[in-house]
Design an enzyme around this catalytic site. Structure first.
Site, short mmCIF file in Angstrom:
data_model
loop_
_atom_site.label_atom_id
_atom_site.label_comp_id
_atom_site.label_asym_id
_atom_site.label_seq_id
_atom_site.Cartn_x
_atom_site.Cartn_y
_atom_site.Cartn_z
N ASP A 22 -8.65 -5.63 -5.92
CA ASP A 22 -7.98 -4.42 -5.31
C ASP A 22 -8.60 -3.27 -6.04
OD1 ASP A 22 -7.06 -2.30 -4.09
OD2 ASP A 22 -4.84 -2.97 -4.15
N SER A 73 0.95 -1.05 -0.06
CA SER A 73 -0.13 0.07 0.12
C SER A 73 1.02 1.08 0.01
CB SER A 73 -0.98 -0.17 0.98
OG SER A 73 -1.86 1.05 1.15
N HIS A 75 -7.88 -4.76 -1.17
CA HIS A 75 -6.68 -4.02 -0.99
C HIS A 75 -5.85 -4.71 0.38
CE1 HIS A 75 -3.49 -0.86 -1.15
NE2 HIS A 75 -3.81 -0.64 0.26
#
Length: 514
Positions: A458, A236, A495
């Site tokens: 995601d 991330s 995610h």
């Protein structure tokens, strides 16, 4: 006196919305019977007044809003805290190691920190020549506590990935994880004290970039005598930092792992974080960032976290996990959380709203939006830094600054530079490959082995953004790029896959590091 006022406020909340709840903490002395009695008195008095005025009763009773009751109860509880501790919670993930740097840190957008602290934790033994170090970068709201330690036994956010024989094998590697500057878990951030005047920075804290955070981390590495990393790893926001570390210090980073990240922030991510910042800043308790020692903007934080949580998981997972089920089908529908997915989001927001400093959310998320490793952006940043370094002796008011306010001129729709028309009704044609500017910007990594991992489910950092990283690296001459894309048949966690999928994410990391 303060506690009494908070108690009275809690009773008013209960009477206003028809809530029958026992207020916790200092309000626990208010019994359910008292609240219910107040409620009965309120409604009976209201009915008498209506009759006396000759008004007819309403067609339907007023709805109850327990979700709003809960928010006001939190405010009342915070107001009732002792004057010595203050209403603002202590943002901490437990005991950490700490590095204090007295040398000023000049930032990319002209601000500076006269000195700063970096909170960090480590696992595994450092070898004799200090060549086995892995720098682990965090996501937006994570602390340095990636794994339990001897001084903090609480499980970390990557507990199942770090340890003997695991993805980050502590029998081989010495793993270091820091809390980024701008954060609130021990590193210098908006809630820290400005040594110039002894007051909290609040929104006098300067705008940050990913590169600023990485430079601070490498000051720590210098302090520890670590000249070269075995690997720079992150997911991330950490995936962005891992690339930035290799780009800033190519001779000091042996390998790069970037998971569910990007090489330049794209409009969807910017839009989602903008929305989160807006709902937070519109909370009256935010007070333009100067809420310390008062009730924090927990309502705005809760809503911001709910928006963020929508982007962290995937629709297919939620279809399986929640479907259209309601929390209690026997009750009539409500405007407060009613469907299971609503109660999940409500819980996520409630859990987070007092765990992370709201100002840190603003600054760190803005740093994510500013991230772009394109050559032109890096060149402009280098020029700015050179100018600011020359001006470093000037007073703060004379430095360039960036604020959290609206621009002087209103927004006007502008065509892209390579678009021949301003007709935005025309379909957008996606480029067949990464832009040359990005390829050029990543050429400094052409000799660095790199693992790029993406996840098809995601929504926040779509898999095409990781393909863009891999393609740009290859186009720039890197022949040591490993690109892994996890399909929905493997992971539906969106995610958050990097936090949950030990087998596919962790397994590929372990294989790459060997």
């Amino acid at each position: 006196m303060k506690s009494t006022r908070a108690s009275i406020k809690a009773v008013r909340i209960a009477s206003r919305y028809g809530a029958a709840r026992t207020i916790s903490c200092r309000l626990s002395s208010i019994s359910t019977a008292t609240v219910q009695g107040t409620r009965r008195s309120f409604h009976s008095n209201g009915a008498k007044k209506a009759t006396a005025a000759g008004l007819a009763e309403a067609s339907n009773p007023a709805m109850a809003f327990p979700c709003l009751d809960a928010l006001e109860t939190i405010s009342a509880r915070l107001e009732a805290r002792s004057l010595t501790s203050g209403p603002e919670p202590s943002y901490t993930s437990g005991a950490t190691l700490n590095y204090h740097c007295d040398e000023p840190l000049i930032l990319d957008w002209g601000g500076r920190l006269p000195g700063f602290d970096i909170a960090y934790e480590s696992w595994g033994k450092l070898n004799a020549d200090k060549s086995n170090v892995i720098l682990l970068h965090t996501g937006l709201s994570a602390s340095s506590h990636a794994h339990s330690t001897s001084i903090n036994s609480k499980p970390g956010w990557w507990e199942k990935f770090i340890g003997p024989g695991l993805s980050l094998n502590t029998n081989k590697y010495h793993v270091i994880c820091t809390n980024v500057i701008g954060g609130c878990y021990g590193s210098t951030g908006p809630g820290s004290t400005d040594p110039a005047d002894g007051k909290r920075y609040a929104t006098r804290f300067p705008i940050l970039t990913m590169e600023d955070m990485v430079r601070a981390q490498f000051r720590l590495l210098d302090h520890l005598g670590i000249q070269k990393l075995y690997a720079s790893i992150g997911a991330s926001m950490g995936g962005m930092q891992s690339l930035a570390a290799g780009n800033l210090f190519p001779e000091r980073v042996g390998r790069i792992v970037s998971i569910s990240g990007c090489a330049r922030t794209h409009p969807y991510g910017i839009a989602m974080r903008h929305t989160q910042r807006q709902v937070l800043m519109m909370d009256p308790k935010w007070n333009r960032g100067f809420y310390y020692d008062s009730v924090p903007p927990h309502t705005g934080m809760k809503l911001a976290r709910e928006i963020a949580t929508v982007t962290y998981r995937s629709g297919p997972e939620w279809e399986q996990r929640f479907g259209r089920r309601r929390a209690d089908p026997s009750r009539p529908p409500a405007l407060c959380p009613d469907f299971l997915i609503e109660t999940y989001l409500d819980h996520a927001g409630e859990k987070f709203c007092l765990e992370y400093d709201p100002n840190s959310l603003l600054y760190v998320s803005k740093a994510m939006d500013l991230f772009d490793l394109s050559a032109s952006i890096q060149s402009a940043s280098t020029a700015r830094r050179a100018k600011y370094a020359q001006k470093s002796g000037l007073k703060h008011s004379e430095d360039a600054s960036c604020s959290l306010t609206l621009p002087d001129s209103p927004y006007k729709e502008q065509p892209e530079s390579n678009t021949p028309t301003a007709d935005f009704s025309e379909p957008v044609t996606r480029s067949s490959g990464p832009p040359q500017d990005l390829i050029k910007g990543l050429q400094g990594l052409k000799n660095t082995p790199t693992l790029v991992v993406g996840v098809n489910s995601d929504a926040l950092f779509p898999a095409w953004q990781q393909r863009e990283i891999a393609d740009a690296l290859k186009a720039g001459g890197n022949t040591k790029v490993t690109h892994v894309e996890l399909g929905e048949d493997v992971s539906l966690f969106g995610h958050d896959t990097f936090l949950l999928d030990v087998e596919n994410v962790g397994g590929n990391i372990a294989k790459f590091l060997c």
